[in-house]
Design a protein around this motif. Structure first.
Motif, PDB file in Angstrom:
ATOM      1  N   LEU A 108       0.844  -1.217   0.000  1.00 50.97           N
ATOM      2  CA  LEU A 108       0.000   0.000   0.000  1.00 50.97           C
ATOM      3  C   LEU A 108       0.868   1.252   0.000  1.00 50.97           C
ATOM      4  CD1 LEU A 108      -2.952  -0.573   2.518  1.00 50.97           C
ATOM      5  CD2 LEU A 108      -3.145   0.222   0.163  1.00 50.97           C
TER       6      LEU A 108
ATOM      7  N   LYS B 182      -1.025  -0.307  -3.849  1.00 55.76           N
ATOM      8  CA  LYS B 182      -1.790  -1.489  -4.280  1.00 55.76           C
ATOM      9  C   LYS B 182      -2.363  -2.242  -3.083  1.00 55.76           C
ATOM     10  CE  LYS B 182      -0.366  -4.594  -7.378  1.00 55.76           C
ATOM     11  NZ  LYS B 182       0.644  -5.261  -8.229  1.00 55.76           N
ATOM     12  N   VAL B 183      -3.586  -2.748  -3.225  1.00 53.91           N
ATOM     13  CA  VAL B 183      -4.163  -3.556  -2.139  1.00 53.91           C
ATOM     14  C   VAL B 183      -3.986  -5.021  -2.503  1.00 53.91           C
ATOM     15  CG1 VAL B 183      -6.139  -3.285  -0.574  1.00 53.91           C
ATOM     16  CG2 VAL B 183      -6.195  -2.193  -2.803  1.00 53.91           C
TER      17      VAL B 183
ATOM     18  N   ASN C  71      -8.218  -7.579   1.021  1.00 53.79           N
ATOM     19  CA  ASN C  71      -9.131  -6.625   1.671  1.00 53.79           C
ATOM     20  C   ASN C  71      -8.824  -6.419   3.143  1.00 53.79           C
ATOM     21  OD1 ASN C  71     -10.488  -6.186  -0.659  1.00 53.79           O
ATOM     22  ND2 ASN C  71     -11.984  -7.830  -0.281  1.00 53.79           N
TER      23      ASN C  71
ATOM     24  N   ASN D 280     -11.218   6.032   5.566  1.00 58.23           N
ATOM     25  CA  ASN D 280     -10.794   7.100   4.634  1.00 58.23           C
ATOM     26  C   ASN D 280     -11.130   8.526   5.062  1.00 58.23           C
ATOM     27  OD1 ASN D 280      -9.352   5.731   2.716  1.00 58.23           O
ATOM     28  ND2 ASN D 280     -11.159   5.201   1.516  1.00 58.23           N
TER      29      ASN D 280
ATOM     30  N   SER E  59      -3.808   5.569   3.086  1.00 58.05           N
ATOM     31  CA  SER E  59      -4.095   5.289   1.673  1.00 58.05           C
ATOM     32  C   SER E  59      -5.519   5.669   1.351  1.00 58.05           C
ATOM     33  CB  SER E  59      -3.882   3.800   1.375  1.00 58.05           C
ATOM     34  OG  SER E  59      -5.060   3.074   1.678  1.00 58.05           O
ATOM     35  N   ASN E  60      -5.809   5.755   0.051  1.00 58.02           N
ATOM     36  CA  ASN E  60      -7.180   6.056  -0.355  1.00 58.02           C
ATOM     37  C   ASN E  60      -7.972   4.772  -0.585  1.00 58.02           C
ATOM     38  OD1 ASN E  60      -6.004   5.163  -2.669  1.00 58.02           O
ATOM     39  ND2 ASN E  60      -6.465   6.976  -3.902  1.00 58.02           N
ATOM     40  N   LYS E  61      -7.417   3.647  -0.136  1.00 55.11           N
ATOM     41  CA  LYS E  61      -8.159   2.384  -0.216  1.00 55.11           C
ATOM     42  C   LYS E  61      -8.896   2.189   1.107  1.00 55.11           C
ATOM     43  CE  LYS E  61      -6.203   1.335  -4.201  1.00 55.11           C
ATOM     44  NZ  LYS E  61      -5.449   2.546  -4.468  1.00 55.11           N
ATOM     45  N   LYS E  62      -9.975   1.385   1.049  1.00 55.10           N
ATOM     46  CA  LYS E  62     -10.775   1.161   2.268  1.00 55.10           C
ATOM     47  C   LYS E  62      -9.990   0.371   3.295  1.00 55.10           C
ATOM     48  CE  LYS E  62     -15.468   0.924   0.483  1.00 55.10           C
ATOM     49  NZ  LYS E  62     -16.694   0.152   0.427  1.00 55.10           N
TER      50      LYS E  62
ATOM     51  N   THR F 281      -7.715   0.694   5.716  1.00 52.09           N
ATOM     52  CA  THR F 281      -6.243   0.689   5.777  1.00 52.09           C
ATOM     53  C   THR F 281      -5.749   0.327   7.173  1.00 52.09           C
ATOM     54  OG1 THR F 281      -6.166   2.318   4.017  1.00 52.09           O
ATOM     55  CG2 THR F 281      -4.173   2.078   5.340  1.00 52.09           C
TER      56      THR F 281
END
Ligand SMILES: Nc1nc2c(ncn2[C@@H]2O[C@H](COP(=O)(O)OP(=O)(O)OP(=O)(O)O)[C@@H](O)[C@H]2O)c(=O)[nH]1
Ligand SMILES: [Mg+2]
Length: 304
Positions: free
Chosen positions: A37, A42-43, A46, A151, A169-172, A174
């Motif tokens: 990340l 990159k994820v 999940n 986020n 990160s802008n991913k769920k 984190t």
């Protein structure tokens, strides 16, 4: 000794690559997920899926002061309901203030949010570079929890306050576990984020420029594959990331106008932001009811 990932708080292990907390070398400080990340955005999986009710229980048992973070595009009933279930002393903190358009009168917006959602506690405004109001709270309490949906900028704010390196990160999802940081004889706790059933999540990187569209009743507005039509000619002002595709299309079929929007109301699309509807009307919206809601405008008044 249990070793935890400094990026997300998960327990590190070097035995099973498929399982959470994996790192090839246990001497490392980061799990593989955080490493990817941080370095590649990159994820790889999940991660641990959070259970909102369990998180609330843990937070309520902490007996700390809660800063509940939310950005102005992501305020809706589900978020406020969870905020209200937090029984600790708390403040609502509006984050990412750098994304708020210049035409919005902040004081008025905060007042509207207080009235619409019946918030009794104080509402603070911060971004990860400017956080004086949060500093004041930290000075007053010994244990402060940074709480909120995924986020909303909890880890970013803690990193900026304490010069830490928690994964952002802008991913769920984190932050995976509670992370305690000692800071000037206080304990700051970064919490995993609550998870919501959003339509689609788009996080603006730059200040949002509101876009006003005149929508005639023979046309519908198309925003990120959502079709919105108004029974009467109307003005829609869109508060969403400016990279989202917006277009107007002619209506070719008969639509069911079944969503009442009073004058100066917001149509909130969970995860994207909101649209202020100027005149009272009925709307037709082609996505499931669970993804949107109508409320009085948080911008309000005549500052548009
Ligand atoms: N413009 C702007 N973006 C921010 C700010 N704070 C955080 N972000 C961005 O928001 C996204 C999420 O930030 P995080 O700090 O990881 O959010 P979080 O609340 O810790 O998320 P979880 O760990 O998933 O619960 C990242 O893309 C950040 O760069 C801010 O003050 N302004
Ligand atoms: Mg986080």
């Amino acid at each position: 000794m249990i070793k935890k990932c400094i990026g997300c708080g998960i327990k590190l292990q070097n035995e099973n690559e498929e399982k959470e907390g994996y790192t090839p070398k246990i001497e490392k400080d980061l799990c593989m997920r955080c490493f990817k990340l941080k370095n590649y955005g990159k994820v790889i999986n999940n991660g641990k899926i959070q259970n909102n009710e369990e998180l609330i229980k843990k937070i309520n048992n902490s007996k700390g002061y809660v800063l509940f973070l939310v950005d102005y595009l992501n305020i809706y009933d589900e978020v406020i309901n969870i905020y209200k279930k937090i029984k600790c002393n708390k403040s609502l903190v509006i984050t990412k203030s750098d994304l708020i358009p210049k035409n919005i009168i902040i004081k008025k917006m905060i007042n509207n949010i207080k009235n619409i959602y019946e918030i009794k506690e104080e509402i603070l405004l911060v971004n990860n570079k400017k956080h004086d109001e949060v500093n004041e709270i930290i000075n007053k309490y010994n244990k402060i929890l940074f709480v909120g949906f995924t986020n909303m900028g909890k880890s970013s704010l803690i990193n900026n306050l304490t010069n830490n390196n928690i994964t952002v990160s802008n991913k769920k999802n984190t932050t995976q576990e509670f992370i305690s940081i000692e800071y000037e004889n206080k304990v700051l706790i970064d919490c995993p984020g609550f998870i919501s059933n959003t339509y689609k999540e788009v996080i603006p990187k730059k200040i949002v420029k509101p876009i006003t569209e005149q929508v005639k009743n023979k046309y519908y507005l198309k925003i990120a594959n959502i079709n919105i039509a108004s029974e009467i000619d109307n003005n829609f002002t869109i508060y969403m990331d400016n990279y989202i595709d917006i277009s107007k299309r002619k209506i070719n079929e008969s639509l069911d106008y079944n969503v009442i929007a009073p004058s100066k109301s917001d149509l909130v699309i969970k995860g994207l932001g909101f649209i202020t509807i100027q005149k009272i009307t009925k709307l037709s919206i082609n996505i499931a009811k669970k993804y949107y809601e109508i409320r009085p405008s948080i911008i309000g008044g005549n500052n548009e």
